[in-house]
Scaffold this motif. Structure first.
Motif, short mmCIF file in Angstrom:
data_model
loop_
_atom_site.label_atom_id
_atom_site.label_comp_id
_atom_site.label_asym_id
_atom_site.label_seq_id
_atom_site.Cartn_x
_atom_site.Cartn_y
_atom_site.Cartn_z
N ARG A 4 -62.57 42.51 -23.40
CA ARG A 4 -63.27 42.48 -23.86
C ARG A 4 -63.55 40.48 -24.35
NH1 ARG A 4 -58.99 44.71 -26.85
NH2 ARG A 4 -59.98 43.59 -29.36
N LEU A 7 -66.14 40.05 -22.91
CA LEU A 7 -67.80 40.06 -23.36
C LEU A 7 -68.58 39.41 -24.73
CD1 LEU A 7 -66.74 44.14 -22.54
CD2 LEU A 7 -68.92 42.65 -21.86
N ASP A 9 -65.72 39.35 -27.52
CA ASP A 9 -65.28 39.39 -28.40
C ASP A 9 -63.77 39.06 -29.62
OD1 ASP A 9 -63.31 40.84 -29.73
OD2 ASP A 9 -63.44 43.10 -29.07
N SER A 54 -64.49 36.21 -17.90
CA SER A 54 -65.58 37.16 -16.88
C SER A 54 -65.45 37.33 -14.91
CB SER A 54 -67.12 36.87 -16.90
OG SER A 54 -67.83 35.43 -16.87
#
Length: 171
Positions: A4, A7, A9, A54
């Motif tokens: 997350r 992404l 978050d 990532s």
């Protein structure tokens, strides 16, 4: 949480920080032995995590092992920056490359008793050398001087000791 964070978050990042910052600060503090510098190092670790989340790959190692490795690498980089002059650079080059070692796997799994038991199976000087290089950031050269043995002997002690730890931890 790392997925997350990858992404973007921010809530997941805050949760990750809450869940792991104390342990990562402890890793940095053990290596750097300076609270202020360990705090700065921990902040740098989380900046790196934000940017590199990532790139985390599930490869059999826990996410905590990945985070501990980042913290240890960053702390060792700071140790290298402390050392100045040709002798310091030579010693810094001998700091072992970081990767998840047996002690980091045990920390990541919060299995301190297991690692302590396995370290107890090693000769005392070998266990001390492993602790000093991987938890306190001493160089191979410093260990050779401390134990009054040749540099290659230290390398052999560490390699064999880590193999025995790995064997013990997989039992």
């Amino acid at each position: 949480m790392i997925g997350r964070v990858a992404l973007g978050d921010r809530r997941a990042f805050a949760d990750l920080y809450s869940a792991t910052s104390a342990k990562l600060f402890g890793v940095a503090l053990r290596v750097l032995k300076d609270r202020g510098e360990a705090e700065e190092c921990t902040q740098e670790v989380f900046i790196r995590v934000w940017h590199a989340a990532s790139r985390y790959q599930v490869n059999g190692l826990s996410p905590m092992t990945w985070l501990i490795t980042i913290a240890r690498n960053r702390a060792i980089d700071r140790l290298r920056m402390r050392k100045t002059g040709p002798a310091g650079l030579e010693e810094a080059a001998e700091i072992p490359s970081a990767g998840p070692g047996p002690e980091e796997l045990a920390l990541a799994a919060s299995d301190r008793e297991r690692i302590v038991a396995c370290m107890g199976e090693l000769p005392e000087d070998r266990a001390d050398a492993i602790r000093r290089v991987y938890l306190e950031g001493e160089t191979y050269k410093e260990l050779a001087l401390r134990f009054d043995v040749p540099l290659n002997t230290i390398r052999t002690w560490l390699r064999r000791g880590l193999l025995k730890l790995k064997e013990c931890l997989t039992r």
